[in-house]
Design a protein around this motif. Structure first.
Motif, mmCIF file in Angstrom:
data_model
loop_
_atom_site.group_PDB
_atom_site.id
_atom_site.type_symbol
_atom_site.label_atom_id
_atom_site.label_comp_id
_atom_site.label_asym_id
_atom_site.label_seq_id
_atom_site.Cartn_x
_atom_site.Cartn_y
_atom_site.Cartn_z
ATOM 1 N N LEU A 143 0.853 -1.195 0.000
ATOM 2 C CA LEU A 143 0.000 0.000 0.000
ATOM 3 C C LEU A 143 0.886 1.241 0.000
ATOM 4 C CD1 LEU A 143 -3.002 0.926 0.101
ATOM 5 C CD2 LEU A 143 -2.699 1.218 2.567
ATOM 6 N N ASP A 144 0.634 2.135 -0.944
ATOM 7 C CA ASP A 144 1.386 3.393 -1.057
ATOM 8 C C ASP A 144 2.897 3.152 -1.045
ATOM 9 O OD1 ASP A 144 -1.035 4.729 -1.075
ATOM 10 O OD2 ASP A 144 -1.042 5.006 1.112
ATOM 11 N N GLY A 145 3.339 2.090 -1.680
ATOM 12 C CA GLY A 145 4.767 1.815 -1.812
ATOM 13 C C GLY A 145 5.442 1.301 -0.554
ATOM 14 N N ASP A 146 4.658 1.008 0.487
ATOM 15 C CA ASP A 146 5.245 0.512 1.748
ATOM 16 C C ASP A 146 5.187 -1.020 1.759
ATOM 17 O OD1 ASP A 146 5.952 -0.203 4.279
ATOM 18 O OD2 ASP A 146 4.520 1.111 5.309
ATOM 19 N N SER A 147 6.341 -1.664 1.571
ATOM 20 C CA SER A 147 6.334 -3.127 1.480
ATOM 21 C C SER A 147 5.994 -3.783 2.817
ATOM 22 C CB SER A 147 7.679 -3.632 0.964
ATOM 23 O OG SER A 147 8.692 -3.204 1.852
ATOM 24 N N ASP A 148 6.027 -3.002 3.912
ATOM 25 C CA ASP A 148 5.641 -3.551 5.226
ATOM 26 C C ASP A 148 4.134 -3.519 5.445
ATOM 27 O OD1 ASP A 148 8.177 -4.178 5.938
ATOM 28 O OD2 ASP A 148 8.552 -2.301 7.012
ATOM 29 N N LEU A 149 3.394 -3.052 4.435
ATOM 30 C CA LEU A 149 1.932 -3.015 4.546
ATOM 31 C C LEU A 149 1.357 -3.646 3.272
ATOM 32 C CD1 LEU A 149 -0.209 0.158 5.418
ATOM 33 C CD2 LEU A 149 -1.006 -2.142 4.867
ATOM 34 N N GLN A 150 0.940 -4.886 3.392
ATOM 35 C CA GLN A 150 0.514 -5.647 2.220
ATOM 36 C C GLN A 150 -1.005 -5.823 2.198
ATOM 37 O OE1 GLN A 150 2.398 -6.932 -0.379
ATOM 38 N NE2 GLN A 150 4.232 -5.920 0.454
ATOM 39 N N VAL A 151 -1.576 -5.581 1.024
ATOM 40 C CA VAL A 151 -3.033 -5.680 0.847
ATOM 41 C C VAL A 151 -3.353 -6.796 -0.140
ATOM 42 C CG1 VAL A 151 -5.116 -4.422 0.133
ATOM 43 C CG2 VAL A 151 -3.197 -3.174 1.145
ATOM 44 N N LYS A 152 -4.382 -7.580 0.192
ATOM 45 C CA LYS A 152 -4.912 -8.556 -0.766
ATOM 46 C C LYS A 152 -6.366 -8.196 -1.040
ATOM 47 C CE LYS A 152 -2.108 -12.616 0.238
ATOM 48 N NZ LYS A 152 -2.112 -14.097 0.400
ATOM 49 N N CYS A 153 -6.708 -8.025 -2.296
ATOM 50 C CA CYS A 153 -8.095 -7.729 -2.671
ATOM 51 C C CYS A 153 -8.774 -9.065 -2.993
ATOM 52 C CB CYS A 153 -8.127 -6.820 -3.890
ATOM 53 S SG CYS A 153 -7.295 -5.242 -3.578
ATOM 54 N N ASN A 166 -10.947 -6.792 1.629
ATOM 55 C CA ASN A 166 -9.491 -6.933 1.535
ATOM 56 C C ASN A 166 -8.932 -7.472 2.846
ATOM 57 O OD1 ASN A 166 -9.832 -5.567 -0.905
ATOM 58 N ND2 ASN A 166 -9.253 -3.591 -0.042
ATOM 59 N N THR A 167 -7.759 -8.087 2.766
ATOM 60 C CA THR A 167 -7.002 -8.298 4.001
ATOM 61 C C THR A 167 -5.813 -7.345 3.955
ATOM 62 O OG1 THR A 167 -5.707 -10.121 3.063
ATOM 63 C CG2 THR A 167 -7.658 -10.716 4.353
ATOM 64 N N MET A 168 -5.419 -6.866 5.120
ATOM 65 C CA MET A 168 -4.259 -5.969 5.216
ATOM 66 C C MET A 168 -3.342 -6.505 6.301
ATOM 67 S SD MET A 168 -6.167 -2.279 4.734
ATOM 68 C CE MET A 168 -4.649 -1.373 4.850
ATOM 69 N N VAL A 169 -2.066 -6.668 5.960
ATOM 70 C CA VAL A 169 -1.084 -7.184 6.919
ATOM 71 C C VAL A 169 -0.020 -6.123 7.147
ATOM 72 C CG1 VAL A 169 0.618 -8.977 7.406
ATOM 73 C CG2 VAL A 169 -1.494 -9.579 6.218
ATOM 74 N N TYR A 170 0.152 -5.730 8.412
ATOM 75 C CA TYR A 170 1.127 -4.716 8.807
ATOM 76 C C TYR A 170 2.265 -5.398 9.564
ATOM 77 C CZ TYR A 170 -2.729 -1.239 8.414
ATOM 78 O OH TYR A 170 -3.759 -0.441 8.002
ATOM 79 N N GLN A 171 3.501 -5.191 9.109
ATOM 80 C CA GLN A 171 4.632 -5.636 9.924
ATOM 81 C C GLN A 171 4.679 -4.771 11.186
ATOM 82 O OE1 GLN A 171 6.414 -8.428 9.285
ATOM 83 N NE2 GLN A 171 4.903 -8.598 7.641
ATOM 84 N N PRO A 172 5.261 -5.298 12.287
ATOM 85 C CA PRO A 172 5.320 -4.485 13.509
ATOM 86 C C PRO A 172 5.908 -3.105 13.217
ATOM 87 C CG PRO A 172 6.076 -6.716 13.942
ATOM 88 C CD PRO A 172 5.879 -6.615 12.456
ATOM 89 N N GLY A 173 5.231 -2.075 13.644
ATOM 90 C CA GLY A 173 5.706 -0.708 13.420
ATOM 91 C C GLY A 173 5.151 -0.068 12.158
ATOM 92 N N ALA A 174 4.593 -0.868 11.256
ATOM 93 C CA ALA A 174 4.022 -0.285 10.030
ATOM 94 C C ALA A 174 2.710 0.423 10.356
ATOM 95 C CB ALA A 174 3.785 -1.371 8.984
ATOM 96 N N ALA A 175 2.390 1.410 9.532
ATOM 97 C CA ALA A 175 1.189 2.217 9.795
ATOM 98 C C ALA A 175 0.622 2.736 8.485
ATOM 99 C CB ALA A 175 1.549 3.402 10.691
ATOM 100 N N PHE A 228 4.620 -9.169 16.497
ATOM 101 C CA PHE A 228 4.104 -9.967 15.386
ATOM 102 C C PHE A 228 3.294 -9.065 14.456
ATOM 103 C CE2 PHE A 228 4.413 -12.526 19.212
ATOM 104 C CZ PHE A 228 5.318 -13.495 18.787
ATOM 105 N N PRO A 229 3.148 -9.463 13.212
ATOM 106 C CA PRO A 229 2.345 -8.649 12.293
ATOM 107 C C PRO A 229 0.896 -8.537 12.764
ATOM 108 C CG PRO A 229 3.623 -10.289 11.095
ATOM 109 C CD PRO A 229 3.751 -10.631 12.543
ATOM 110 N N ALA A 230 0.264 -7.460 12.383
ATOM 111 C CA ALA A 230 -1.170 -7.283 12.627
ATOM 112 C C ALA A 230 -1.885 -7.477 11.297
ATOM 113 C CB ALA A 230 -1.444 -5.890 13.172
ATOM 114 N N LYS A 231 -3.034 -8.150 11.366
ATOM 115 C CA LYS A 231 -3.768 -8.438 10.132
ATOM 116 C C LYS A 231 -5.239 -8.194 10.360
ATOM 117 C CE LYS A 231 -4.904 -12.247 7.015
ATOM 118 N NZ LYS A 231 -4.700 -13.666 6.685
ATOM 119 N N TYR A 232 -5.893 -7.523 9.399
ATOM 120 C CA TYR A 232 -7.351 -7.431 9.495
ATOM 121 C C TYR A 232 -8.040 -7.692 8.166
ATOM 122 C CZ TYR A 232 -6.573 -2.219 8.846
ATOM 123 O OH TYR A 232 -6.212 -0.954 8.453
#
Ligand code: UGY
Ligand code: MN
Length: 246
Positions: A143-153, A166-175, A228-232
């Protein structure tokens, strides 16, 4: 143990946070050996409903007057359509068009996120067709070029579809790179990890199992905290003019 009326749950004009300690179970018409935790619906101004269905073995959903999207959080279910069975294991999902006769039956004790929405026609295209898949088969993008924030549609971003999941996975510290404010509303289930969610003018600690509804234009931002990563899993209405029919 009483917690003296304390909860992280919060009910505000343009958002709610619903934490598992406040979940109340009910049965919806036609449901068998299953119960629903209804997270959001038109009673609060949302144009969709989202609930967690908790199934016993052979538990079953009732009918819906709307489009239905199901995502398996735990366990396994069978989606039966005209005698044909589609097996959904963990992270399996199905999109069922409005008026599409089907059964969702649990193969074992299961937990499934269910989203239902009345279809908004797009005069220029045919309504979407049935879709059955698994999140593992979907590729992600940053998302927005941040590889620590991955989106699946999970649904195709095409005009026939009037919502996205969508699912969104954030590495620790990603925002999120910005505080978003947009016409779309969201239903969100925290699937893994946790962090801080800004909703309106409040900042909430959130973790696995929480549900959030964000109404239209609710200011929103999330930052993942922890080791750990956060996912929603996140719903949004999509691809339609805000005045309704086009
Ligand atoms: O798709 C979205 O609007 C998403 N970025 N919003 C969110 O995560 N709160
Ligand atoms: Mn958003």
């Amino acid at each position: 143990m009483h917690n003296l009326g304390h909860t992280r749950s919060s009910h505000q004009r343009n958002h709610i946070l619903q934490t598992p300690d406040t979940f109340v179970r009910t049965t919806l018409p036609g449901m068998r050996n299953a119960s629903a935790i209804v997270h959001i619906g038109p009673a609060l101004g949302a144009a969709f409903t989202e609930y967690t269905a908790e199934f016993e073995l052979k538990g079953e959903l009732g009918d819906t007057p709307a489009q239905r999207f199901v995502y398996v959080m735990d366990g396994a279910v069978t989606v039966e359509i005209k005698g044909k069975r589609h097996e959904l294991g963990g992270r399996g999902y199905a999109y069922l068009p409005e008026g599409f006769s089907h059964r969702v039956v649990a193969k074992e004790k299961s937990r499934v996120a269910v989203i239902e929405k009345q279809y908004e026609k797009n005069q220029k295209t045919e309504p979407p067709r049935l879709l059955v898949s698994n999140e593992d088969a979907v590729s992600s993008h940053a998302l927005d070029g941040d590889s620590d924030l991955q989106v699946k549609c999970l649904l195709p971003d095409e005009p026939p579809f009037d919502f996205a999941v969508n699912t969104m996975v954030y590495q620790p510290g990603a925002a999120l790179s910005m505080v978003e404010m947009h016409v779309m509303e969201h239903g969100l289930i925290m699937l893994e990890g946790g962090g801080i969610y800004r909703l309106g003018d409040s900042w909430y600690p959130v973790r696995t199992g929480d549900f959030i509804w964000m109404g239209p234009w609710c200011p929103q931002w999330f930052g993942a905290i922890g080791k750990f990563p956060a996912k929603y899993l996140i719903y949004k209405n999509w691809n339609r003019h805000s005045l309704g029919k086009t």
